[in-house]
Design a protein around this motif. Structure first.
Motif, mmCIF file in Angstrom:
data_model
loop_
_atom_site.group_PDB
_atom_site.id
_atom_site.type_symbol
_atom_site.label_atom_id
_atom_site.label_comp_id
_atom_site.label_asym_id
_atom_site.label_seq_id
_atom_site.Cartn_x
_atom_site.Cartn_y
_atom_site.Cartn_z
ATOM 1 N N ASP A 122 -12.121 -10.241 8.889
ATOM 2 C CA ASP A 122 -13.214 -10.915 8.192
ATOM 3 C C ASP A 122 -12.809 -11.260 6.756
ATOM 4 O OD1 ASP A 122 -14.467 -8.760 6.262
ATOM 5 O OD2 ASP A 122 -14.150 -7.734 8.179
ATOM 6 N N HIS A 123 -13.488 -12.247 6.235
ATOM 7 C CA HIS A 123 -13.192 -12.815 4.914
ATOM 8 C C HIS A 123 -13.215 -11.743 3.829
ATOM 9 C CE1 HIS A 123 -13.711 -15.432 1.380
ATOM 10 N NE2 HIS A 123 -13.187 -16.388 2.119
ATOM 11 N N SER A 124 -14.215 -10.863 3.856
ATOM 12 C CA SER A 124 -14.333 -9.857 2.792
ATOM 13 C C SER A 124 -13.209 -8.832 2.845
ATOM 14 C CB SER A 124 -15.697 -9.164 2.852
ATOM 15 O OG SER A 124 -15.851 -8.483 4.078
ATOM 16 N N SER A 125 -12.778 -8.473 4.042
ATOM 17 C CA SER A 125 -11.671 -7.520 4.194
ATOM 18 C C SER A 125 -10.381 -8.095 3.617
ATOM 19 C CB SER A 125 -11.487 -7.184 5.676
ATOM 20 O OG SER A 125 -10.338 -6.423 5.876
ATOM 21 N N VAL A 126 -10.085 -9.343 3.955
ATOM 22 C CA VAL A 126 -8.893 -10.007 3.429
ATOM 23 C C VAL A 126 -9.040 -10.199 1.921
ATOM 24 C CG1 VAL A 126 -7.509 -12.121 3.485
ATOM 25 C CG2 VAL A 126 -8.313 -11.098 5.615
ATOM 26 N N GLY A 127 -10.232 -10.542 1.470
ATOM 27 C CA GLY A 127 -10.484 -10.725 0.045
ATOM 28 C C GLY A 127 -10.187 -9.462 -0.758
ATOM 29 N N ARG A 128 -10.537 -8.294 -0.210
ATOM 30 C CA ARG A 128 -10.244 -7.030 -0.895
ATOM 31 C C ARG A 128 -8.738 -6.803 -1.021
ATOM 32 N NH1 ARG A 128 -14.641 -5.438 2.126
ATOM 33 N NH2 ARG A 128 -13.358 -4.547 3.779
ATOM 34 N N GLN A 129 -8.002 -7.115 0.045
ATOM 35 C CA GLN A 129 -6.546 -6.952 -0.005
ATOM 36 C C GLN A 129 -5.921 -7.940 -0.991
ATOM 37 O OE1 GLN A 129 -5.290 -4.297 1.275
ATOM 38 N NE2 GLN A 129 -7.275 -3.851 2.186
ATOM 39 N N ILE A 130 -6.477 -9.133 -1.046
ATOM 40 C CA ILE A 130 -6.001 -10.151 -1.993
ATOM 41 C C ILE A 130 -6.154 -9.630 -3.422
ATOM 42 C CG2 ILE A 130 -6.496 -12.453 -2.940
ATOM 43 C CD1 ILE A 130 -5.121 -12.614 -0.253
ATOM 44 N N LYS A 131 -7.296 -9.039 -3.716
ATOM 45 C CA LYS A 131 -7.523 -8.499 -5.063
ATOM 46 C C LYS A 131 -6.499 -7.417 -5.400
ATOM 47 C CE LYS A 131 -12.314 -9.560 -5.948
ATOM 48 N NZ LYS A 131 -11.973 -10.729 -6.719
ATOM 49 N N LYS A 132 -6.212 -6.533 -4.440
ATOM 50 C CA LYS A 132 -5.220 -5.470 -4.657
ATOM 51 C C LYS A 132 -3.830 -6.069 -4.920
ATOM 52 C CE LYS A 132 -7.521 -2.062 -1.738
ATOM 53 N NZ LYS A 132 -7.444 -1.290 -0.476
ATOM 54 N N LEU A 133 -3.460 -7.058 -4.130
ATOM 55 C CA LEU A 133 -2.152 -7.695 -4.299
ATOM 56 C C LEU A 133 -2.058 -8.417 -5.640
ATOM 57 C CD1 LEU A 133 -1.687 -9.062 -0.668
ATOM 58 C CD2 LEU A 133 -0.448 -7.144 -1.727
ATOM 59 N N GLU A 134 -3.172 -9.007 -6.062
ATOM 60 C CA GLU A 134 -3.185 -9.691 -7.358
ATOM 61 C C GLU A 134 -3.053 -8.672 -8.494
ATOM 62 O OE1 GLU A 134 -5.694 -13.230 -9.521
ATOM 63 O OE2 GLU A 134 -6.833 -11.765 -8.341
ATOM 64 N N LEU A 135 -3.720 -7.521 -8.367
ATOM 65 C CA LEU A 135 -3.611 -6.474 -9.389
ATOM 66 C C LEU A 135 -2.188 -5.921 -9.481
ATOM 67 C CD1 LEU A 135 -6.967 -4.524 -8.860
ATOM 68 C CD2 LEU A 135 -6.286 -5.875 -10.861
ATOM 69 N N GLN A 136 -1.471 -5.939 -8.361
ATOM 70 C CA GLN A 136 -0.082 -5.484 -8.352
ATOM 71 C C GLN A 136 0.878 -6.586 -8.799
ATOM 72 O OE1 GLN A 136 -0.361 -3.756 -4.141
ATOM 73 N NE2 GLN A 136 1.212 -2.490 -5.108
ATOM 74 N N ALA A 137 0.344 -7.730 -9.147
ATOM 75 C CA ALA A 137 1.127 -8.888 -9.599
ATOM 76 C C ALA A 137 2.094 -9.392 -8.526
ATOM 77 C CB ALA A 137 1.876 -8.572 -10.902
ATOM 78 N N LEU A 138 1.690 -9.258 -7.247
ATOM 79 C CA LEU A 138 2.516 -9.745 -6.140
ATOM 80 C C LEU A 138 2.128 -11.152 -5.723
ATOM 81 C CD1 LEU A 138 2.667 -6.504 -3.954
ATOM 82 C CD2 LEU A 138 4.302 -7.319 -5.676
ATOM 83 N N ILE A 139 0.908 -11.552 -6.080
ATOM 84 C CA ILE A 139 0.432 -12.897 -5.757
ATOM 85 C C ILE A 139 -0.255 -13.496 -6.971
ATOM 86 C CG2 ILE A 139 0.130 -12.426 -3.293
ATOM 87 C CD1 ILE A 139 -2.937 -12.249 -3.914
ATOM 88 N N SER A 140 -0.354 -14.802 -6.954
ATOM 89 C CA SER A 140 -1.138 -15.496 -7.980
ATOM 90 C C SER A 140 -2.168 -16.351 -7.260
ATOM 91 C CB SER A 140 -0.251 -16.347 -8.879
ATOM 92 O OG SER A 140 0.370 -17.364 -8.132
#
Length: 148
Positions: free
Chosen positions: A67-85
């Motif tokens: 689901d969108h919210s589950s992926v969205g949470r992982q996206i936020k974590k990856l962004e905080l780790q500076a792995l994605i922009s």
């Protein structure tokens, strides 16, 4: 007992392979082998971003079957780790586009190296002609499936 057809046997083997690769334990092994700081839940999201970039949360959700919210949470974590922009799309200002950062590219490189080691171990007792045959057959299967 109903005799299994060749197609059924192929399908069952493919399902076993998919299940193997989708197991969180496999992701954990790759994370450990790569020596990276990544949660098993973020792992498939990061790998998918690497394959699809630039991408967005909707496309990732669809492809991962989450689901969108589950992926969205992982996206936020990856962004905080500076792995994605995450940037605004040039074509559609409402769309947020996700890409790997340089650090994300380095992590994906480590994951790919860990995968390479894993497959080398799995195929260590295979002859070269067996590996070549598998490659040809898998590529042919992919082409056939793409036509479906």
């Amino acid at each position: 007992m109903i005799k299994s057809t060749k197609e059924q046997q192929i399908y069952e083997s493919l399902i076993k392979i998919v299940i193997f690769f989708n197991k969180p334990e496999q992701d954990k092994k790759l994370i450990d082998t790569a020596g990276i700081d990544l949660t098993p839940s973020a792992f498939p999201v990061l790998v998918s971003i690497a394959r699809l970039q630039p991408t967005n949360v909707g496309d990732l959700s669809y492809r991962l079957g989450k689901d969108h919210s589950s992926v969205g949470r992982q996206i936020k974590k990856l962004e905080l780790q500076a792995l994605i922009s995450i940037n605004t799309s040039v074509d559609d200002k409402r769309m947020r586009v996700i890409s790997l950062t340089n650090q994300g590219v380095r992590i994906i490189s480590k994951i790919n190296q860990a995968r390479q080691k894993s497959i080398q171990r799995a195929l260590s007792d295979w002859q070269e002609e067996e590996k070549n045959s598998l490659i040809i057959k898998l590529e042919k299967l992919v082409e056939s499936l793409d036509r479906e």
